[in-house]
Scaffold this motif. Structure first.
Motif, PDB file in Angstrom:
ATOM      1  N   SER A 131      33.005  42.209  39.081  1.00 40.05           N
ATOM      2  CA  SER A 131      33.385  43.612  38.969  1.00 40.05           C
ATOM      3  C   SER A 131      34.806  43.764  39.495  1.00 40.05           C
ATOM      4  O   SER A 131      35.277  42.918  40.256  1.00 40.05           O
ATOM      5  N   PRO A 132      35.485  44.850  39.125  1.00 42.54           N
ATOM      6  CA  PRO A 132      36.828  45.065  39.667  1.00 42.54           C
ATOM      7  C   PRO A 132      36.820  45.133  41.193  1.00 42.54           C
ATOM      8  O   PRO A 132      37.718  44.621  41.844  1.00 42.54           O
ATOM      9  N   GLN A 133      35.792  45.730  41.759  1.00 40.33           N
ATOM     10  CA  GLN A 133      35.710  45.846  43.218  1.00 40.33           C
ATOM     11  C   GLN A 133      35.603  44.470  43.865  1.00 40.33           C
ATOM     12  O   GLN A 133      36.230  44.196  44.877  1.00 40.33           O
ATOM     13  N   ARG A 134      34.814  43.593  43.266  1.00 45.48           N
ATOM     14  CA  ARG A 134      34.680  42.240  43.804  1.00 45.48           C
ATOM     15  C   ARG A 134      36.000  41.489  43.711  1.00 45.48           C
ATOM     16  O   ARG A 134      36.407  40.786  44.631  1.00 45.48           O
ATOM     17  N   GLU A 190      38.975  42.893  43.618  1.00 41.53           N
ATOM     18  CA  GLU A 190      39.855  43.525  44.601  1.00 41.53           C
ATOM     19  C   GLU A 190      39.542  43.000  46.005  1.00 41.53           C
ATOM     20  O   GLU A 190      40.459  42.682  46.770  1.00 41.53           O
ATOM     21  N   ASN A 191      38.266  42.898  46.343  1.00 40.44           N
ATOM     22  CA  ASN A 191      37.879  42.373  47.660  1.00 40.44           C
ATOM     23  C   ASN A 191      38.358  40.946  47.850  1.00 40.44           C
ATOM     24  O   ASN A 191      38.779  40.559  48.941  1.00 40.44           O
ATOM     25  N   ASP A 227      37.772  42.436  34.715  1.00 38.93           N
ATOM     26  CA  ASP A 227      37.493  42.760  36.108  1.00 38.93           C
ATOM     27  C   ASP A 227      38.608  42.259  37.011  1.00 38.93           C
ATOM     28  O   ASP A 227      39.014  42.942  37.948  1.00 38.93           O
ATOM     29  N   GLY A 229      40.973  44.688  39.172  1.00 41.33           N
ATOM     30  CA  GLY A 229      40.770  44.629  40.616  1.00 41.33           C
ATOM     31  C   GLY A 229      41.938  44.069  41.398  1.00 41.33           C
ATOM     32  O   GLY A 229      42.274  44.553  42.474  1.00 41.33           O
ATOM     33  N   LYS A 232      37.221  51.523  33.833  1.00 43.63           N
ATOM     34  CA  LYS A 232      37.796  50.569  34.796  1.00 43.63           C
ATOM     35  C   LYS A 232      39.318  50.563  34.682  1.00 43.63           C
ATOM     36  O   LYS A 232      40.024  50.565  35.682  1.00 43.63           O
ATOM     37  N   ASP A 265      40.852  53.819  36.071  1.00 46.38           N
ATOM     38  CA  ASP A 265      40.804  53.797  37.544  1.00 46.38           C
ATOM     39  C   ASP A 265      41.881  52.879  38.112  1.00 46.38           C
ATOM     40  O   ASP A 265      42.547  53.205  39.093  1.00 46.38           O
ATOM     41  N   SER A 266      42.065  51.733  37.489  1.00 46.54           N
ATOM     42  CA  SER A 266      43.094  50.798  37.933  1.00 46.54           C
ATOM     43  C   SER A 266      44.491  51.366  37.713  1.00 46.54           C
ATOM     44  O   SER A 266      45.378  51.192  38.549  1.00 46.54           O
ATOM     45  N   LYS A 268      45.535  53.570  40.542  1.00 46.49           N
ATOM     46  CA  LYS A 268      45.976  52.783  41.699  1.00 46.49           C
ATOM     47  C   LYS A 268      47.357  52.177  41.464  1.00 46.49           C
ATOM     48  O   LYS A 268      48.200  52.171  42.356  1.00 46.49           O
TER      49      LYS A 268
END
Length: 161
Positions: A30-33, A35-36, A64, A68, A102, A105-106, A109
């Motif tokens: 996922s994008p969050q993963r 990004e993390n 993703d 992310g 996605k 949202d990116s 940012k």
């Protein structure tokens, strides 16, 4: 004359040492993963970019990893005082609403972290290709187009130096 340092960061090939128990890329994350992952390796990424005066982040925002990681790279550029540009390739329409969300949202940012964002709508290829053109050929056209845009930006940057 300015010195240009080109740093290619290929997250799918795990060029950043992640440890043998950490998996990343090409496994339906996922994008969050993503990004993390980039945040976890923030210091390593910062070290790669630390002497940069100018950073270009190129990302396919339907992925993703692109969605992310690219905002983290943009924030690093901002934090080290480098000028930054993002080239953001938006998803094809056929990729669906989830990927488009996605990407949007990116983009939000990226807009807050970079000096400028070039938004490339991949659907333009439909206007220049035959409907029977293979996806491999379409992607080749897109990669060449993006490479040309990066080249133009670098030439412009060198003219300003």
């Amino acid at each position: 004359m300015s010195k240009i340092k080109i740093v290619g960061i290929d997250f799918s090939g795990i060029k950043i040492h992640t440890g043998k128990n950490e998996k990343f890329g090409l496994d339906g994350g996922s994008p969050q993963r993503s990004e993390n992952f980039a945040i976890k390796h923030y210091e390593e990424l910062s070290n790669l970019l630390c002497d940069s005066e100018f950073v270009i982040a190129v990302a396919f925002l339907s992925s993703d990893d692109g969605s992310g990681v690219s905002p983290v790279i943009a924030n690093i550029a901002k934090n080290i005082g480098a000028r930054s540009i993002a080239i953001a390739c938006m998803p094809f329409n056929f990729e669906g609403e989830r990927r488009n969300k996605k990407a949007v949202d990116s983009m939000i940012k990226l807009n807050s972290a970079t000096d400028y964002v070039f938004k490339i709508d991949l659907n333009f290829v439909g206007y220049i290709c035959n409907p029977k053109t293979s996806m491999t050929k379409i992607l080749d056209i897109i990669y060449k187009f993006v490479a040309e845009e990066v080249h133009k930006i670098l030439n412009y940057r060198l003219m300003l130096s």
